[in-house]
Design a protein around this motif. Structure first.
Motif, short mmCIF file in Angstrom:
data_model
loop_
_atom_site.label_atom_id
_atom_site.label_comp_id
_atom_site.label_asym_id
_atom_site.label_seq_id
_atom_site.Cartn_x
_atom_site.Cartn_y
_atom_site.Cartn_z
N VAL A 43 0.83 -1.20 0.00
CA VAL A 43 0.00 0.00 0.00
C VAL A 43 0.87 1.26 0.00
O VAL A 43 0.64 2.20 -0.78
N ILE A 44 1.87 1.29 0.86
CA ILE A 44 2.73 2.48 0.98
C ILE A 44 3.48 2.74 -0.32
O ILE A 44 3.56 3.89 -0.80
N GLN A 45 4.01 1.68 -0.93
CA GLN A 45 4.78 1.86 -2.16
C GLN A 45 3.87 2.24 -3.33
O GLN A 45 4.23 3.09 -4.16
N LYS A 46 2.71 1.62 -3.41
CA LYS A 46 1.81 1.88 -4.54
C LYS A 46 1.36 3.33 -4.58
O LYS A 46 1.28 3.94 -5.65
N TYR A 47 1.06 3.88 -3.40
CA TYR A 47 0.55 5.25 -3.35
C TYR A 47 1.58 6.25 -2.86
O TYR A 47 1.26 7.42 -2.64
N GLN A 48 2.84 5.80 -2.72
CA GLN A 48 3.95 6.69 -2.34
C GLN A 48 3.60 7.51 -1.10
O GLN A 48 3.73 8.75 -1.08
N ILE A 49 3.15 6.83 -0.06
CA ILE A 49 2.76 7.49 1.18
C ILE A 49 4.01 7.79 2.01
O ILE A 49 4.79 6.88 2.30
N PRO A 50 4.22 9.03 2.41
CA PRO A 50 5.40 9.37 3.21
C PRO A 50 5.22 8.99 4.68
O PRO A 50 5.01 9.83 5.55
N THR A 51 5.29 7.70 4.94
CA THR A 51 5.12 7.18 6.29
C THR A 51 5.94 5.92 6.41
O THR A 51 6.72 5.58 5.52
N GLN A 52 5.78 5.20 7.50
CA GLN A 52 6.42 3.91 7.69
C GLN A 52 5.42 2.95 8.32
O GLN A 52 4.43 3.37 8.91
#
Length: 300
Positions: A43-52
């Motif tokens: 999810v984080i990589q697909k939407y380039q979310i600046p989180t961890q």
């Protein structure tokens, strides 16, 4: 997995997740932890979310997951303020050092080298009969010294999680939450709070709303966002996604700037300055749930 993904979506649509997207697994084993880590990473990589992301499993499970090539952003562990407390949790300081080095070796961070996430709570040492006669707050402050040694990204006091045997009512939980925040800031750790209470404590949600507001005024770094304010894994009441929105709006607070920019780019917030939610569900997020792998009901 679909239910977990829906909860992640729910949190993101309320503007939560700038500190971490975390999952406290009901089934605490390495295989399930790795599945959850890969779900969040996708999810984080697909939407380039600046989180961890972080799965709140035992540190030794995370070490095994790293050995299996899992995408570990943060290593989680509950810690206490005495050596005996931490032994009762199944680790020592050398274990934490090993985990920190293992996580850093993955080089997943884009800013800094802070790969540890610790949770604490007054009463932990007393409940483990590992307090050596010290009071709860002294043991709690010592836990922050343990945390500071490993340069954590997040330290979180789960203030009312044990129950009235250790913090009796709403007033004691409120006092403890403010004490923990104060001592954490004095010791220089990135302090947050899980504003919570067990159902058998002499406390209610009004007490938690008051503590949430007091912590916001005091400059608490982060709080928990749990679907429906109900931690079904640990069976206590906590704060929800919309509680963070309330604090931000009333006190003029903001999420991390990179995350706020992302919220506007994804059209989740229409105006970051007022934290106005977009009335229309972003189609990209809604459609993403349809592509998750189907699993038997017992596997969710």
């Amino acid at each position: 997995m679909t239910g977990i993904a829906a909860s992640i979506l729910d949190g993101l649509l309320y503007g939560s997740g700038d500190a971490v997207i975390g999952i406290n697994p009901a089934t605490d084993n390495v295989a399930q932890s790795v599945k959850l880590m890969r779900l969040m990473d996708e999810v984080i990589q697909k939407y380039q979310i600046p989180t961890q992301s972080c799965v709140l499993t035992h540190v030794t499970n995370t070490l095994e997951a790293i050995e299996q090539g899992a995408p570990v952003d943060l290593v989680f562990q509950s810690i206490g303020g005495t050596e005996a407390t931490n032994r009762s949790f199944g680790f020592d300081l050398s274990t934490l050092a090993e985990a920190e080095a293992a996580a850093q070796s993955l080089n997943r961070g884009t800013v800094g080298r802070n790969v540890m996430y610790f949770e604490t709570g007054q009463g932990s040492s007393l409940s483990a009969d590992a307090h050596h006669g010290l009071d709860q707050q002294t043991c709690e402050a010592r836990a922050y010294a343990v945390a500071r040694k490993f340069n954590p990204l997040l330290v979180n006091t789960v203030v009312g999680f044990i129950g009235p045997e250790y913090l009796f009512d709403g007033k004691e939980i409120t006092r403890a939450g403010l004490e923990d925040h104060f001592c954490g800031k004095l010791l220089g750790v990135p302090m947050g709070c899980d504003v919570c209470y067990t159902n058998h404590a002499e406390a209610d949600q009004n007490d938690m709303d008051n503590l949430l507001t007091l912590l916001g005024v005091a400059g608490c770094n982060f709080i928990m966002g749990i679907p429906g304010s109900d931690d079904i894994m640990l069976n206590y009441q906590t704060t929800s996604f919309h509680d963070a929105l309330y604090v931000r709006r009333v006190l003029g607070l903001k999420a991390a700037p990179e995350f706020e920019r992302w919220l506007e780019e994804m059209q989740i917030f229409q105006d970051v300055s007022t934290h106005r939610l977009n009335d229309q569900l972003p189609a990209a997020f809604a459609n993403s749930l349809r592509h998750l792998p189907k699993e038997p009901r017992h596997g969710t």
